[in-house]
Design a protein around this motif. Structure first.
Motif, PDB file in Angstrom:
ATOM      1  N   GLU A 194       0.843  -1.182   0.000  1.00 12.88           N
ATOM      2  CA  GLU A 194       0.000   0.000   0.000  1.00 12.88           C
ATOM      3  C   GLU A 194       0.887   1.244   0.000  1.00 12.88           C
ATOM      4  OE1 GLU A 194      -3.283   0.003  -0.257  1.00 12.88           O
ATOM      5  OE2 GLU A 194      -3.310  -2.200  -0.317  1.00 12.88           O
ATOM      6  N   ASP A 195       0.290   2.408  -0.276  1.00 13.01           N
ATOM      7  CA  ASP A 195       1.036   3.658  -0.285  1.00 13.01           C
ATOM      8  C   ASP A 195       1.598   3.947   1.100  1.00 13.01           C
ATOM      9  OD1 ASP A 195       2.100   5.889  -1.485  1.00 13.01           O
ATOM     10  OD2 ASP A 195       0.330   7.128  -1.139  1.00 13.01           O
ATOM     11  N   ASP A 196       2.797   4.557   1.133  1.00 17.53           N
ATOM     12  CA  ASP A 196       3.487   4.954   2.358  1.00 17.53           C
ATOM     13  C   ASP A 196       3.941   3.789   3.231  1.00 17.53           C
ATOM     14  OD1 ASP A 196       3.555   7.754   2.006  1.00 17.53           O
ATOM     15  OD2 ASP A 196       1.438   7.887   2.582  1.00 17.53           O
ATOM     16  N   VAL A 197       4.036   2.607   2.652  1.00 19.80           N
ATOM     17  CA  VAL A 197       4.576   1.453   3.379  1.00 19.80           C
ATOM     18  C   VAL A 197       6.054   1.298   3.022  1.00 19.80           C
ATOM     19  CG1 VAL A 197       4.494  -1.056   3.674  1.00 19.80           C
ATOM     20  CG2 VAL A 197       2.369   0.265   3.487  1.00 19.80           C
ATOM     21  N   ALA A 198       6.909   1.247   4.033  1.00 20.55           N
ATOM     22  CA  ALA A 198       8.340   1.054   3.816  1.00 20.55           C
ATOM     23  C   ALA A 198       8.617  -0.423   3.534  1.00 20.55           C
ATOM     24  CB  ALA A 198       9.135   1.514   5.030  1.00 20.55           C
ATOM     25  N   GLU A 199       9.328  -0.690   2.439  1.00 21.32           N
ATOM     26  CA  GLU A 199       9.663  -2.077   2.092  1.00 21.32           C
ATOM     27  C   GLU A 199      11.107  -2.129   1.600  1.00 21.32           C
ATOM     28  OE1 GLU A 199      10.476  -5.511   1.601  1.00 21.32           O
ATOM     29  OE2 GLU A 199       8.416  -5.278   2.363  1.00 21.32           O
TER      30      GLU A 199
END
Length: 210
Positions: A194-199
């Motif tokens: 999803e948007d704004d998820v750090a991966e």
């Protein structure tokens, strides 16, 4: 000559549908062509269609399967599957002349900038060795980000990461003219989020050496 044209036709078909070795040999009955299907580096096998002027046909779809085209290219006969040792002995010179397959490296970055992880830094000598072995004339460097932050900001950041890797390579003697750098931003993640998820796996540069 019709025979030479037939050999060219066979070679064209081979190049389109699979990886094969082709050898012309002379004997008392005249020249023959032997076609042997090679496996891909990962072990997978394509398909090669070999046809003669008399409409005879052989479909090679197993590793090291072979076919012979008789004099003067009028008929095709299957020759069975050859063992690797026989292929190496017969086609050793041609095999040695084959270019190495492309190699892909994935370099991961720390969050928010163009700083490589320690593990990625340790991979740089491997990339340089791959370039040396292949006498590479085509190197692509593609930057990526995760989905933290605005899309436009990530597009710029991924280009900064790609350019950082290009600089590392050129500082180590790689000709910049053979390197093509580009930015994919957050558009092609390894791990969809999803948007704004750090991966961490999406913060990367992919280097392909050909």
């Amino acid at each position: 000559m019709k025979w030479e044209k037939r050999v060219i036709d066979i070679i064209a078909v081979v190049l389109l549908v699979g990886i094969a070795l082709i050898m012309m040999s002379g004997c008392s009955a005249g020249p023959k062509t032997i076609v042997v299907l090679l496996p891909e580096p990962d072990g997978s096998v394509g398909t090669v269609n070999v046809s003669g002027q008399d409409q005879s046909r052989s479909v090679l779809d197993s590793a090291y399967e072979s076919a012979k085209v008789g004099d003067p290219g009028t008929s095709v006969e299957e020759s069975g599957v050859l063992d690797k040792e026989t292929v190496q002995q017969t086609f050793g010179e041609a095999l040695a002349a084959q270019p190495l397959p492309p190699q892909i490296f994935i370099l991961y970055f720390k969050s928010g900038g163009a700083e490589l992880t320690d593990a990625a830094i340790a991979m740089i000598p491997d990339i340089l060795e791959s370039i040396r072995l292949r006498h590479a004339v085509d190197i692509t460097v593609v930057g990526h980000t995760d989905r933290v932050g605005a899309a436009e900001k990530n597009r710029v950041l991924s280009m900064e990461r790609a350019e950082f890797v290009v600089t590392l390579l050129t500082q180590n003697g790689v000709d910049k003219s053979v390197i093509e750098a580009s930015s994919h931003g957050e558009m092609n993640p390894i791990v969809p989020t999803e948007d704004d998820v750090a991966e961490p796996k999406n913060r990367r540069v992919e280097v392909m050496v050909r």
